[in-house]
Design a protein around this motif. Structure first.
Motif, short mmCIF file in Angstrom:
data_model
loop_
_atom_site.label_atom_id
_atom_site.label_comp_id
_atom_site.label_asym_id
_atom_site.label_seq_id
_atom_site.Cartn_x
_atom_site.Cartn_y
_atom_site.Cartn_z
N GLN A 1 -0.82 3.94 -11.04
CA GLN A 1 -1.95 4.33 -10.20
C GLN A 1 -1.72 5.78 -9.76
O GLN A 1 -0.64 6.11 -9.28
N THR A 2 -2.74 6.61 -9.95
CA THR A 2 -2.59 8.04 -9.66
C THR A 2 -3.33 8.45 -8.39
O THR A 2 -3.13 9.56 -7.91
N ASN A 3 -4.18 7.57 -7.87
CA ASN A 3 -4.93 7.91 -6.65
C ASN A 3 -4.32 7.22 -5.43
O ASN A 3 -4.11 6.01 -5.44
N GLY A 4 -4.06 8.02 -4.40
CA GLY A 4 -3.53 7.46 -3.16
C GLY A 4 -4.64 7.28 -2.14
O GLY A 4 -5.60 8.05 -2.16
N PRO A 5 -4.53 6.28 -1.28
CA PRO A 5 -3.50 5.24 -1.29
C PRO A 5 -3.71 4.24 -2.42
O PRO A 5 -4.85 3.96 -2.78
N ALA A 6 -2.60 3.75 -2.98
CA ALA A 6 -2.65 2.82 -4.10
C ALA A 6 -2.10 1.47 -3.66
O ALA A 6 -1.09 1.40 -2.96
N SER A 7 -2.81 0.41 -4.04
CA SER A 7 -2.37 -0.94 -3.64
C SER A 7 -1.93 -1.74 -4.85
O SER A 7 -2.58 -1.72 -5.89
N PHE A 8 -0.82 -2.43 -4.68
CA PHE A 8 -0.35 -3.39 -5.68
C PHE A 8 -0.24 -4.75 -5.01
O PHE A 8 0.38 -4.86 -3.95
N THR B 1 6.10 8.77 -10.99
CA THR B 1 6.32 9.31 -12.33
C THR B 1 6.27 10.85 -12.34
O THR B 1 6.34 11.46 -13.41
N ILE B 2 6.11 11.49 -11.19
CA ILE B 2 5.99 12.96 -11.14
C ILE B 2 7.39 13.59 -11.14
O ILE B 2 8.25 13.21 -10.34
N LEU B 3 7.56 14.58 -12.02
CA LEU B 3 8.81 15.37 -12.08
C LEU B 3 10.04 14.48 -11.94
O LEU B 3 10.15 13.46 -12.62
N ASN C 1 4.21 0.67 -11.90
CA ASN C 1 4.88 -0.64 -11.98
C ASN C 1 5.70 -0.59 -13.27
O ASN C 1 5.14 -0.37 -14.34
N VAL C 2 7.01 -0.71 -13.15
CA VAL C 2 7.87 -0.54 -14.33
C VAL C 2 8.85 -1.72 -14.47
O VAL C 2 8.97 -2.55 -13.57
N THR C 3 9.53 -1.73 -15.61
CA THR C 3 10.55 -2.75 -15.84
C THR C 3 11.80 -2.39 -15.05
O THR C 3 11.95 -1.26 -14.57
N VAL D 1 0.86 -1.18 0.00
CA VAL D 1 0.00 0.00 0.00
C VAL D 1 0.90 1.24 0.00
O VAL D 1 1.74 1.41 0.89
N PHE D 2 0.74 2.05 -1.05
CA PHE D 2 1.51 3.29 -1.17
C PHE D 2 0.59 4.44 -0.75
O PHE D 2 -0.42 4.69 -1.41
N SER D 3 0.93 5.13 0.33
CA SER D 3 0.08 6.21 0.83
C SER D 3 0.61 7.56 0.38
O SER D 3 1.75 7.91 0.67
N PHE D 4 -0.23 8.29 -0.35
CA PHE D 4 0.15 9.64 -0.81
C PHE D 4 -1.12 10.42 -1.15
O PHE D 4 -2.20 9.84 -1.31
N ILE D 5 -0.99 11.73 -1.23
CA ILE D 5 -2.10 12.59 -1.63
C ILE D 5 -2.19 12.53 -3.16
O ILE D 5 -1.19 12.78 -3.84
#
Ligand SMILES: *[C@@H]1O[C@H](CO)[C@@H](O)[C@H](O)[C@H]1NC(C)=O
Ligand SMILES: [Cu+2]
Length: 181
Positions: A93-100, A113-115, A75-77, A63-67
């Protein structure tokens, strides 16, 4: 010299070790970065440190927690991870929290992927091993390769999980009996 009551202590050690082994190989949910959540590090490589402090199995949920809007999780190579290439992620996934959910054995790579967040080490790689519920028991004798081997049925998936529950109950029962002595 004080005499150790091994006959009293040993069963406890065995029971506690068995509980630990069963627990540590079951799928779990992890909050990436713990209380820090998924943020751009101000130095160092905190997600590498975080990953090194845990062991992961297939079925674990990260679980990635962010605003939402501040960060993403992609998810990348491996090469995109190494080069912080945000251009062609496998999924984002652009909405937090995001689960993989970790669905395969081996390494998994996640970046923001931001900045330039990835270059500042907002990136995580973990390596998952098979979970007890998917793997053959280490105690079962090696199975000879059979020419008519067929893959396990989908509806049999629940059975190993059931076996784990049985182990738990047995261990609890043994513990209970030990308490009575
Ligand atoms: C990452 O993407 C690959 C390719 O689509 C996929 O096989 C894998 O399951 C994904 N990993 C996670 C953790 O979602
Ligand atoms: Cu970010």
């Amino acid at each position: 010299m004080m005499e150790m009551n091994y006959h009293l202590v040993m069963p406890w050690i065995v029971v506690l070790s068995a509980i630990f082994l069963v627990r540590s190989s079951l799928a779990a949910t992890y909050n990436v970065g713990d209380s820090t959540g998924w943020a751009t590090p101000t130095g160092g490589d905190p997600y590498a440190t975080w990953a090194s402090q845990h062991t992961f199995v297939v079925g674990d949920v990260l679980v990635f927690s962010f605003i939402s809007g501040s960060h993403t999780v992609a998810n990348v190579t491996r090469s995109a991870f190494d080069g912080c290439n945000t251009g062609n992620p496998l999924s984002v996934q652009t909405n937090g929290p995001a689960s993989f959910t970790i669905d395969t054995v081996g390494s998994h790579y996640f970046i923001c992927t931001i900045l330039n967040h990835c270059s500042l080490n907002q990136k995580l790689t973990i390596t998952a091993t098979a979970s007890t519920t998917n793997a053959p028991s280490p105690r079962s004798p090696p199975r000879a390769p059979s020419p008519n081997f067929s893959p396990p049925l989908k509806n049999g998936v629940g059975a190993p999980a059931m076996a784990n529950r049985t182990i738990y109950l047995m261990l609890m029962f043994i513990g209970f009996l030990l308490c009575l002595n």
